[in-house]
Design a protein around this motif. Structure first.
Motif, PDB file in Angstrom:
ATOM      1  N   ASN A   1       4.060  -3.460 -57.880  1.00 60.60           N
ATOM      2  CA  ASN A   1       2.840  -3.389 -57.663  1.00 60.60           C
ATOM      3  C   ASN A   1       1.780  -4.062 -56.778  1.00 60.60           C
ATOM      4  O   ASN A   1       1.410  -3.689 -55.404  1.00 60.60           O
ATOM      5  N   GLY A   2       2.606  -5.380 -56.811  1.00 62.85           N
ATOM      6  CA  GLY A   2       2.514  -6.538 -55.461  1.00 62.85           C
ATOM      7  C   GLY A   2       3.056  -6.033 -54.018  1.00 62.85           C
ATOM      8  O   GLY A   2       2.372  -5.977 -53.398  1.00 62.85           O
ATOM      9  N   THR A   3       4.295  -5.566 -54.702  1.00 61.07           N
ATOM     10  CA  THR A   3       4.944  -5.184 -53.413  1.00 61.07           C
ATOM     11  C   THR A   3       4.061  -3.802 -52.452  1.00 61.07           C
ATOM     12  O   THR A   3       3.870  -3.744 -51.085  1.00 61.07           O
ATOM     13  N   ALA A   4       3.770  -2.888 -53.112  1.00 61.55           N
ATOM     14  CA  ALA A   4       2.808  -2.185 -52.837  1.00 61.55           C
ATOM     15  C   ALA A   4       1.637  -2.756 -52.646  1.00 61.55           C
ATOM     16  O   ALA A   4       1.540  -1.570 -51.040  1.00 61.55           O
ATOM     17  N   LEU A   5       1.200  -3.244 -52.478  1.00 61.37           N
ATOM     18  CA  LEU A   5      -0.296  -4.003 -52.155  1.00 61.37           C
ATOM     19  C   LEU A   5      -0.145  -4.928 -50.995  1.00 61.37           C
ATOM     20  O   LEU A   5      -0.102  -4.217 -49.651  1.00 61.37           O
ATOM     21  N   GLN A   6       1.175  -5.490 -50.924  1.00 63.06           N
ATOM     22  CA  GLN A   6       1.304  -6.268 -49.143  1.00 63.06           C
ATOM     23  C   GLN A   6       1.948  -5.650 -48.469  1.00 63.06           C
ATOM     24  O   GLN A   6       1.559  -5.527 -47.374  1.00 63.06           O
ATOM     25  N   VAL A   7       3.306  -4.642 -48.939  1.00 65.42           N
ATOM     26  CA  VAL A   7       3.746  -3.523 -47.428  1.00 65.42           C
ATOM     27  C   VAL A   7       2.921  -2.571 -46.573  1.00 65.42           C
ATOM     28  O   VAL A   7       2.094  -2.637 -46.311  1.00 65.42           O
ATOM     29  N   GLY A   8       1.476  -2.726 -48.587  1.00 63.90           N
ATOM     30  CA  GLY A   8       0.346  -1.730 -47.826  1.00 63.90           C
ATOM     31  C   GLY A   8      -0.929  -2.091 -46.462  1.00 63.90           C
ATOM     32  O   GLY A   8      -0.909  -2.143 -45.710  1.00 63.90           O
ATOM     33  N   GLY A   9      -0.505  -3.998 -46.818  1.00 61.52           N
ATOM     34  CA  GLY A   9      -1.612  -4.387 -45.981  1.00 61.52           C
ATOM     35  C   GLY A   9      -0.579  -4.544 -44.529  1.00 61.52           C
ATOM     36  O   GLY A   9      -1.043  -4.871 -43.231  1.00 61.52           O
ATOM     37  N   ALA A  10       0.412  -4.652 -45.068  1.00 63.01           N
ATOM     38  CA  ALA A  10       1.158  -5.200 -44.003  1.00 63.01           C
ATOM     39  C   ALA A  10       0.718  -4.080 -42.619  1.00 63.01           C
ATOM     40  O   ALA A  10       1.076  -3.685 -41.330  1.00 63.01           O
ATOM     41  N   LEU A  11       1.666  -2.597 -42.937  1.00 66.47           N
ATOM     42  CA  LEU A  11       1.428  -1.729 -42.650  1.00 66.47           C
ATOM     43  C   LEU A  11       0.468  -1.700 -42.230  1.00 66.47           C
ATOM     44  O   LEU A  11       0.013  -1.087 -40.935  1.00 66.47           O
ATOM     45  N   GLY A  12      -1.007  -1.510 -42.515  1.00 68.48           N
ATOM     46  CA  GLY A  12      -2.418  -1.254 -41.662  1.00 68.48           C
ATOM     47  C   GLY A  12      -2.611  -2.149 -40.394  1.00 68.48           C
ATOM     48  O   GLY A  12      -3.047  -1.860 -39.701  1.00 68.48           O
ATOM     49  N   VAL A  13      -1.786  -3.672 -41.003  1.00 65.78           N
ATOM     50  CA  VAL A  13      -1.972  -4.226 -39.322  1.00 65.78           C
ATOM     51  C   VAL A  13      -1.302  -3.582 -38.414  1.00 65.78           C
ATOM     52  O   VAL A  13      -1.577  -3.645 -37.286  1.00 65.78           O
ATOM     53  N   ALA A  14       0.047  -3.812 -38.838  1.00 64.05           N
ATOM     54  CA  ALA A  14       1.269  -3.203 -37.933  1.00 64.05           C
ATOM     55  C   ALA A  14       0.622  -1.555 -37.274  1.00 64.05           C
ATOM     56  O   ALA A  14       0.378  -1.612 -36.226  1.00 64.05           O
ATOM     57  N   VAL A  15       0.144  -1.189 -38.381  1.00 61.77           N
ATOM     58  CA  VAL A  15      -0.232   0.725 -37.511  1.00 61.77           C
ATOM     59  C   VAL A  15      -1.794   0.569 -36.894  1.00 61.77           C
ATOM     60  O   VAL A  15      -1.031   1.005 -35.453  1.00 61.77           O
ATOM     61  N   LEU A  16      -2.563   0.387 -37.658  1.00 63.97           N
ATOM     62  CA  LEU A  16      -3.930   0.088 -36.660  1.00 63.97           C
ATOM     63  C   LEU A  16      -3.812  -0.692 -35.416  1.00 63.97           C
ATOM     64  O   LEU A  16      -4.013   0.011 -34.678  1.00 63.97           O
ATOM     65  N   GLY A  17      -2.503  -1.893 -35.867  1.00 62.44           N
ATOM     66  CA  GLY A  17      -2.803  -2.478 -34.253  1.00 62.44           C
ATOM     67  C   GLY A  17      -2.099  -1.828 -32.927  1.00 62.44           C
ATOM     68  O   GLY A  17      -1.899  -1.979 -31.774  1.00 62.44           O
ATOM     69  N   ALA A  18      -1.084  -1.540 -33.634  1.00 63.77           N
ATOM     70  CA  ALA A  18      -0.442  -0.175 -32.859  1.00 63.77           C
ATOM     71  C   ALA A  18      -1.539   0.376 -32.770  1.00 63.77           C
ATOM     72  O   ALA A  18      -1.462   0.442 -31.032  1.00 63.77           O
ATOM     73  N   VAL A  19      -2.131   1.330 -32.303  1.00 59.48           N
ATOM     74  CA  VAL A  19      -3.244   2.413 -32.015  1.00 59.48           C
ATOM     75  C   VAL A  19      -3.719   1.355 -31.144  1.00 59.48           C
ATOM     76  O   VAL A  19      -3.867   1.963 -30.422  1.00 59.48           O
ATOM     77  N   LEU A  20      -3.915   0.726 -31.453  1.00 62.19           N
ATOM     78  CA  LEU A  20      -4.920   0.252 -30.733  1.00 62.19           C
ATOM     79  C   LEU A  20      -4.873  -0.913 -29.558  1.00 62.19           C
ATOM     80  O   LEU A  20      -5.456  -0.488 -28.357  1.00 62.19           O
ATOM     81  N   SER A  21      -3.344  -1.611 -29.877  1.00 62.85           N
ATOM     82  CA  SER A  21      -2.599  -1.799 -28.785  1.00 62.85           C
ATOM     83  C   SER A  21      -2.545  -1.163 -27.943  1.00 62.85           C
ATOM     84  O   SER A  21      -2.417  -1.027 -26.532  1.00 62.85           O
ATOM     85  N   GLY A  22      -2.369   0.190 -27.903  1.00 58.19           N
ATOM     86  CA  GLY A  22      -1.393   1.427 -27.229  1.00 58.19           C
ATOM     87  C   GLY A  22      -2.279   2.048 -26.181  1.00 58.19           C
ATOM     88  O   GLY A  22      -2.747   2.033 -25.345  1.00 58.19           O
ATOM     89  N   ARG A  23      -3.659   2.324 -27.067  1.00 55.67           N
ATOM     90  CA  ARG A  23      -4.880   2.918 -26.311  1.00 55.67           C
ATOM     91  C   ARG A  23      -5.148   1.528 -25.067  1.00 55.67           C
ATOM     92  O   ARG A  23      -5.724   2.081 -24.207  1.00 55.67           O
ATOM     93  N   TYR A  24      -5.335   0.166 -25.689  1.00 58.18           N
ATOM     94  CA  TYR A  24      -6.118  -0.381 -24.818  1.00 58.18           C
ATOM     95  C   TYR A  24      -5.086  -0.743 -23.669  1.00 58.18           C
ATOM     96  O   TYR A  24      -5.202  -0.627 -23.039  1.00 58.18           O
ATOM     97  N   GLN A  25      -3.770  -1.344 -23.919  1.00 57.68           N
ATOM     98  CA  GLN A  25      -3.104  -1.786 -22.880  1.00 57.68           C
ATOM     99  C   GLN A  25      -2.450  -0.564 -21.770  1.00 57.68           C
ATOM    100  O   GLN A  25      -3.042  -0.461 -20.551  1.00 57.68           O
ATOM    101  N   GLY A  26      -2.911   0.744 -22.681  1.00 56.88           N
ATOM    102  CA  GLY A  26      -2.827   1.841 -21.280  1.00 56.88           C
ATOM    103  C   GLY A  26      -4.184   1.863 -20.237  1.00 56.88           C
ATOM    104  O   GLY A  26      -4.239   2.426 -19.700  1.00 56.88           O
ATOM    105  N   ARG A  27      -5.279   1.705 -21.191  1.00 59.01           N
ATOM    106  CA  ARG A  27      -6.502   1.909 -20.037  1.00 59.01           C
ATOM    107  C   ARG A  27      -6.244   0.591 -19.252  1.00 59.01           C
ATOM    108  O   ARG A  27      -6.735   0.943 -18.407  1.00 59.01           O
ATOM    109  N   MET A  28      -6.495  -0.256 -19.925  1.00 57.09           N
ATOM    110  CA  MET A  28      -6.173  -2.218 -19.157  1.00 57.09           C
ATOM    111  C   MET A  28      -4.767  -1.422 -17.486  1.00 57.09           C
ATOM    112  O   MET A  28      -5.261  -1.992 -16.466  1.00 57.09           O
ATOM    113  N   SER A  29      -3.885  -1.179 -18.014  1.00 59.98           N
ATOM    114  CA  SER A  29      -2.443  -0.982 -17.423  1.00 59.98           C
ATOM    115  C   SER A  29      -2.702   0.078 -16.441  1.00 59.98           C
ATOM    116  O   SER A  29      -3.503  -0.506 -14.579  1.00 59.98           O
TER     117      SER A  29
END
Length: 552
Positions: free
Chosen positions: A405-433
């Motif tokens: 259960n704890g693995t599910a929590l941590q994997v979910g949290g890590a994926l949340g930071v990574a995936v949402l961070g990737a979406v944000l970074s992709g749009r931000y970097q595209g606009r600024m570039s």
């Protein structure tokens, strides 16, 4: 030391059980807080350690990578060698990693120290839940204790930014880690005096192959996900490591099926109540952790709040979550896990969808309803989902169950930071570039501007004048645009998870309670008949002998 009180089925007086629960929740709180307390210090790390967006994600996720990768192993070690020794060792390692993080002078050292903290946290989290399950053996009190445990997990995630903001308003950024040390000392002292030891009485042999494959596979998977923002979805390194992770995890499943004494019981995964509930909890934490990662930067970089002021504005999430988590156990008994968890995920989705419409002209009041919905949904989702997961395993395998259960929590949290961070970074970097294309400027300045909003604001401050003001405004617009896209994607995930729960999570049982079983609700599903995993008075054919009561 003897503390008087009404004796329970475990032989532990009720007052002592309460003190044990308080010790476990305090220890769990400190490791849960560290999932998000660093988020509020990200601007300080950009300024003082010159961290890029990718490095910020590694600093945040290095903790979750090791935490999630070792949870199954730590749960199994607790079942075999004793939950209390593993719990104490985890606290000590966590404290040492916290001290190292506090005085880290570079991004690399900080990432490594955070990984050490993850090792310790992996020993603490499953031990707290498995000790709790052994101390609270009556279904009713155990359900309430699991509700408090779940509330502590979610509350720690939510109050991290508040605690971090308060510390940063008075001390340097390392204080967000150094504060853990006295709490660890208190937790160790209380555990030595109060916490009973327990283990799996069957003395299963260590599953060395399972340990190696699970750690390697989980670590490779999380590495691939975290590197997506920097290297790209189609990067050979990401695809290669992702393929290796899939192969290792597939090998782990095959090895566990053939192992005479596997570290994890695969049978419960065929139970939709177990697997769907775990997936729902992972998605809830996915959205909460990802949202906290984005919101703390938005409040400081885009709206200009101080660290403490930003932390205060996260308080609605913590407050609503603290109320909703204990309430979820009551709603679970009344409406059943399926209805409660589906409604919780729908509330999360609604909050994220509302937040996705944020514009640069909007202030904090626009976000407040979204934060309330997010906190309420996260609080309602975790406790019923966790109880449903644990109800599928016998009590003596609680270490592995809580580790899963704890693995599910941590994997979910890590994926949340990574995936949402990737979406944000992709749009931000595209606009600024696109904005900087055709403009001559030093390469370090270009990298800083496209690397993060904090870097762009630093360059804008150095440039000054109308040019600096225009650069800062455009960078904030690009960041908010990327944040809105990320929140929209997270909302879709939350609504899809709610649909999955409605379609696949079994409804609560309508059968009449068995005479041999208590008439009250079992752990997690109102009205269901307790199994041997939920009530130690019901014989379990999988056990060779009854579990021994914990030592007082």
């Amino acid at each position: 030391m003897r503390i008087r009180g009404r004796a329970s089925q475990t032989g532990e007086p009720s007052l002592r059980r309460s003190l044990v629960l308080a010790t476990l929740c305090l220890s769990l709180l400190v490791v849960s807080v560290d999932n998000t307390i660093l988020n509020i210090a990200l601007p300080a790390l950009v300024r003082q350690l010159h961290a890029t967006d990718s490095q910020l994600q590694w600093i945040v996720d290095s903790y979750a990578v090791v935490f999630g990768g070792l949870l199954l192993t730590a749960g199994g070690l607790g079942d075999r060698f004793g939950r209390k020794p593993v719990f104490l060792a985890g606290l000590l390692v966590f404290g040492a990693g916290s001290a190292g993080s506090a005085f880290a002078g570079s991004v690399g050292v900080l990432v490594a120290s955070r990984a050490v903290m993850g090792v310790g946290a992996a020993g603490v989290m499953p031990a707290t839940l498995s000790i709790l399950m052994d101390v609270y053996r009556d279904p009713g009190p155990r359900a309430r204790a699991v509700g408090l445990w779940s509330a502590t997990t979610g509350l720690g995630i939510a109050i991290g930014p508040i605690a971090g903001g308060w510390l940063l308003s008075r001390y340097w950024w390392g204080s967000v880690f150094l504060v853990n040390v006295p709490i660890v000392v208190l937790g160790v002292a209380a555990a030595l005096l109060l916490v009973p030891d327990s283990r799996d009485p069957e003395h299963r042999r260590a599953d060395v192959l399972g340990v190696v494959l699970s750690v390697a596979g989980m670590s490779a998977l999380l590495w691939a996900v975290i590197e997506i923002p920097q290297r790209g979805w189609t990067s050979p390194a990401v695809l290669g490591v992702g393929a290796v992770a899939a192969g290792l995890l597939a090998a782990f499943v095959l090895a566990e099926r053939r192992a005479p004494e596997p570290m994890i019981v695969l049978g419960p995964f065929r139970d939709r109540r177990f697997s769907v509930a775990m997936t729902a909890v992972a998605f809830a934490v996915f959205t909460l952790m990802g949202a906290m990662f984005l919101l703390t930067q938005y409040l400081q970089f885009a709206l200009g709040y101080s660290a403490f002021a930003a932390g205060i504005r996260i308080l609605p999430v913590a407050g609503v979550l603290a109320v909703a988590a204990p309430l979820s156990t009551v709603l679970d008994r009344l409406a059943g896990t399926k209805a409660v968890v589906a409604a919780a995920l729908a509330l999360i989705g609604a909050g994220l969808w509302l937040a996705s419409g944020t514009t640069p002209a909007d202030g904090f009041p626009h976000l407040l309803p979204a934060l309330l919905l997010l906190g309420c949904g996260a609080g309602l989702a975790v406790a019923p989902g966790t109880a449903a997961v644990l109800g599928a395993l016998p009590r003596e395998r609680a270490g592995v169950g809580s580790g899963t259960n704890g693995t599910a929590l941590q994997v979910g949290g890590a994926l949340g930071v990574a995936v949402l961070g990737a979406v944000l970074s992709g749009r931000y970097q595209g606009r600024m570039s696109a904005l900087l294309a055709g403009h001559a400027m030093p390469e370090p300045a270009r990298r800083a501007i496209t690397g993060s909003l904090g870097g762009a604001l630093a360059v804008a401050q150095q440039a000054g004048g109308a040019l600096g003001t225009q650069l800062a405004a455009v960078a904030r617009v690009a960041f908010v645009d990327g944040m809105g896209l990320a929140f929209g994607a997270a909302a879709v995930v939350a609504f899809a998870a709610a649909g999955l729960v409605l379609a696949a999570l079994p409804s609560r049982s309508r059968s009449a309670p068995s005479r041999s079983a208590p008439s009250g609700p079992a752990s997690g599903e109102s009205g269901s008949v307790p199994t041997s995993a939920e009530d130690p008075r019901i014989p379990d054919p999988r056990r060779s002998r009854a579990a021994t009561p914990p030592a007082s």
